[in-house]
Design a protein around this motif. Structure first.
Motif, PDB file in Angstrom:
ATOM      1  N   CYS A  55      20.797  64.223  19.191  1.00 47.54           N
ATOM      2  CA  CYS A  55      19.914  63.193  19.734  1.00 47.54           C
ATOM      3  C   CYS A  55      18.492  63.726  19.698  1.00 47.54           C
ATOM      4  CB  CYS A  55      20.311  62.854  21.167  1.00 47.54           C
ATOM      5  SG  CYS A  55      22.044  62.401  21.372  1.00 47.54           S
ATOM      6  N   GLY A  57      14.830  64.087  16.763  1.00 44.51           N
ATOM      7  CA  GLY A  57      14.142  63.749  15.529  1.00 44.51           C
ATOM      8  C   GLY A  57      14.690  64.544  14.360  1.00 44.51           C
ATOM      9  N   ASP A  58      13.978  64.477  13.240  1.00 45.68           N
ATOM     10  CA  ASP A  58      14.447  65.094  11.997  1.00 45.68           C
ATOM     11  C   ASP A  58      14.715  66.590  12.117  1.00 45.68           C
ATOM     12  OD1 ASP A  58      14.332  62.657  10.643  1.00 45.68           O
ATOM     13  OD2 ASP A  58      12.253  62.969  10.043  1.00 45.68           O
ATOM     14  N   ILE A  61      17.822  67.206  14.340  1.00 50.73           N
ATOM     15  CA  ILE A  61      19.033  66.780  13.638  1.00 50.73           C
ATOM     16  C   ILE A  61      19.375  67.779  12.536  1.00 50.73           C
ATOM     17  CG2 ILE A  61      19.976  65.001  12.108  1.00 50.73           C
ATOM     18  CD1 ILE A  61      18.475  62.948  13.932  1.00 50.73           C
ATOM     19  N   PRO A  79      18.844  58.499  16.762  1.00 50.68           N
ATOM     20  CA  PRO A  79      17.455  58.746  16.361  1.00 50.68           C
ATOM     21  C   PRO A  79      16.489  58.610  17.534  1.00 50.68           C
ATOM     22  CG  PRO A  79      18.115  56.542  15.689  1.00 50.68           C
ATOM     23  CD  PRO A  79      19.329  57.200  16.299  1.00 50.68           C
ATOM     24  N   ASN A  84      12.005  59.607  12.364  1.00 55.08           N
ATOM     25  CA  ASN A  84      13.424  59.409  12.070  1.00 55.08           C
ATOM     26  C   ASN A  84      13.697  59.172  10.586  1.00 55.08           C
ATOM     27  OD1 ASN A  84      14.194  59.641  14.847  1.00 55.08           O
ATOM     28  ND2 ASN A  84      13.405  57.585  15.153  1.00 55.08           N
ATOM     29  N   ALA A  87      17.456  59.758   9.655  1.00 59.91           N
ATOM     30  CA  ALA A  87      18.289  58.638  10.111  1.00 59.91           C
ATOM     31  C   ALA A  87      18.040  57.405   9.238  1.00 59.91           C
ATOM     32  CB  ALA A  87      18.000  58.323  11.579  1.00 59.91           C
ATOM     33  N   ARG A  88      16.797  57.167   8.873  1.00 59.32           N
ATOM     34  CA  ARG A  88      16.453  56.027   8.024  1.00 59.32           C
ATOM     35  C   ARG A  88      17.128  56.153   6.660  1.00 59.32           C
ATOM     36  NH1 ARG A  88      11.377  56.342   8.529  1.00 59.32           N
ATOM     37  NH2 ARG A  88      11.246  54.908  10.270  1.00 59.32           N
ATOM     38  N   ASP A  93      18.516  54.083  11.396  1.00 59.74           N
ATOM     39  CA  ASP A  93      17.190  54.268  11.982  1.00 59.74           C
ATOM     40  C   ASP A  93      16.968  53.526  13.294  1.00 59.74           C
ATOM     41  OD1 ASP A  93      17.380  52.051  10.237  1.00 59.74           O
ATOM     42  OD2 ASP A  93      15.217  51.865  10.183  1.00 59.74           O
ATOM     43  N   ALA A  98      22.982  53.353  14.879  1.00 62.26           N
ATOM     44  CA  ALA A  98      23.544  54.681  15.118  1.00 62.26           C
ATOM     45  C   ALA A  98      24.721  54.615  16.088  1.00 62.26           C
ATOM     46  CB  ALA A  98      22.468  55.628  15.630  1.00 62.26           C
TER      47      ALA A  98
END
Length: 102
Positions: A55, A57-58, A61, A79, A84, A87-88, A93, A98
């Motif tokens: 949980c 951001g990039d 993750i 995200p 994100n 996720a996108r 996203d 999600a």
């Protein structure tokens, strides 16, 4: 596994989102203290084959995803970052997408 510093949501609201995913479960919500802490805790749970939900951001993750690769585990993501991009790229996203994937 939650990055407490990512995105715009308060930690209270992040916890609320996670708690409401499936009210019949009681997930263990861990707010990481650092990148190193997140990696160590992800490693601990993934070595036991637990599903870890990243949980953040990039960058956050990515830390969790690397441990999933190392331990051949499944993971999920929420995200909570600003951009994100990761996720996108997976069409996850929005929180709704999600959560449906989880």
């Amino acid at each position: 596994m939650v990055n407490p510093k990512s995105g715009k949501l308060s930690n209270k609201n992040k916890k609320r989102v996670i708690d409401n995913i499936d009210p019949s479960t009681r997930p263990e919500i861990i707010f990481s203290k650092s990148s190193e802490d997140a990696g160590k805790k992800a490693q601990e749970f993934m070595s036991k084959k637990y599903l870890v939900v990243a949980c953040g951001g990039d960058g956050f993750i990515n830390i969790i995803a690397q441990k999933a690769i190392d331990y051949a585990c499944k993971m999920a993501l929420l995200p909570f970052g600003r951009g994100n991009d990761f996720a996108r790229s997976l069409d996850l996203d929005t929180l709704e997408k999600a959560i449906d994937a989880i």
